[in-house]
Enzyme design. Structure first.
Site, short mmCIF file in Angstrom:
data_model
loop_
_atom_site.label_atom_id
_atom_site.label_comp_id
_atom_site.label_asym_id
_atom_site.label_seq_id
_atom_site.Cartn_x
_atom_site.Cartn_y
_atom_site.Cartn_z
CB THR A 127 8.35 2.39 1.50
OG1 THR A 127 8.81 1.65 1.01
CG2 THR A 127 9.80 3.22 2.56
CG LEU A 158 -1.87 -1.83 1.11
CD1 LEU A 158 -2.32 -1.51 2.76
CD2 LEU A 158 -2.82 -0.66 0.34
CE LYS A 208 12.50 1.66 0.29
NZ LYS A 208 13.18 0.94 -0.66
#
Ligand code: NAD
Length: 298
Positions: free
Chosen positions: A94, A65, A169
């Site tokens: 993310t 999403l 990340k």
């Protein structure tokens, strides 16, 4: 083979969900966009009428999403209570670390095992099943998520506890944003000093200035391996998404009191680039804003 619910079939999920179906899983898919849902159905997924319906009887739930608010909303309103407590929950979006940790705590309180598993690699890697997953969660939850993630990627790495995948990340992408900005300005200076870009690439890519931004993703057209720069900066990793990740990194830096001046500079540069209409271009097109003598068409 498992029954898998897949929610969010956009640029990334639209490539990932069919790879699970191709691997023989029963994929029950849902997206608010009818068009995205139809594409996934054409590629082997089964259509669910809602996110909650997709989760019914699922052994695993995968979400892809846009941002933290969508993930929070989907888990609270559709996944919790609809998916059996035995299901492993895997969020590949993310999102900010705070939302990831909160939703993982809520999942644990309801008896679910959950991981955050954001990806590195863009739309082509999602299509090709060559993503890299950075996974946060308990070792047990990681081991349950791993075989599913392996069918969508080339590397699945356990980063640590809840939220650690998101942390890895945004740290990686802050470094990428800063090295790309530095690579762009360096090529501009090299050119102004009369150096041929290819010659400078040949030198620096073998010297201490080497980085992935230079050797694998050179922002200068016709220099180094083929990159979005050779396609007028179309495709690749959109500058708007780089800006999103840099904002998440700056938010995390502020919350932890980390001093990240290079990340801050990169965020400012990408904000200016997006404000000038560059959001959909590949993030290496930043070189055009730093010096438009590279003659990229608008
Ligand atoms: P996208 O906007 O193309 O897709 C998101 C999808 O989620 C859309 O189809 C949207 O309709 C759907 N959606 C939104 N709310 C929903 C809800 N409540 N229920 C069901 N579906 C809902 O985004 P994307 O490019 O696929 O990116 C997804 C995530 O992956 C983002 O977090 C992004 O930062 C991350 N990411 C993207 C890339 C990339 O290159 N695109 C690379 C790495 C990571």
């Amino acid at each position: 083979m498992a029954r898998i619910a897949f929610i969010g079939l956009g640029h990334m999920g639209g490539g990932m969900a069919p790879n699970l179906a191709k691997a023989g899983h029963d994929v029950s898919a849902f997206d608010l966009s009818e068009e995205a849902l139809s594409r996934a159905v054409e590629r082997g997924c089964a259509k669910a009428g809602s996110a909650a319906e997709a989760c019914k009887d699922a052994e695993a739930v995968v979400t892809m999403l846009p941002a933290g608010k969508h993930v929070t909303e989907v888990y609270r309103s559709a996944v919790f209570g609809s998916a059996p407590a035995s299901a492993i929950l895997i969020d590949c979006s993310t999102i900010d670390i705070g939302s990831a940790r909160t939703i993982e705590e809520e999942a644990a309180a309801k008896g679910y095992a959950m991981v955050d598993a954001p990806v590195s690699g863009g739309i082509a890697a999602a299509e090709g099943g060559t993503l890299t997953f950075m996974v946060g969660g308990s070792p047990q939850a990681f081991e349950r998520a791993r075989p599913i993630l392996e069918q969508m990627g080339k590397a699945v790495i356990h980063a640590g506890g809840p939220g650690a995948g998101q942390a890895a990340k945004i740290c990686n992408n802050m470094l990428l944003g800063a090295t790309m900005a530095a690579t762009c300005e360096t090529f501009v200076l090299a050119q102004k000093l009369g150096l041929d870009p290819q010659t400078f690439f040949d030198i620096s890519s073998k010297a201490s200035g080497q980085s992935w931004s230079m050797t694998s993703y050179c922002p200068v057209p016709d220099v180094g391996p083929e990159t979005p720069a050779d396609r007028d900066y179309e495709g690749g990793f959109a500058a708007a998404l780089m800006l999103k990740d840099l904002k998440l990194a700056m938010e995390a830096a502020q919350q932890t009191g980390a001093y990240t001046p290079m990340g801050g500079e990169a965020e400012e540069l990408y904000q200016r680039f997006v404000d000038r209409g560059g959001g959909s271009r590949d993030f290496s097109a930043l070189i055009k804003m730093i010096d438009d003598s590279w003659k990229v068409s608008e």
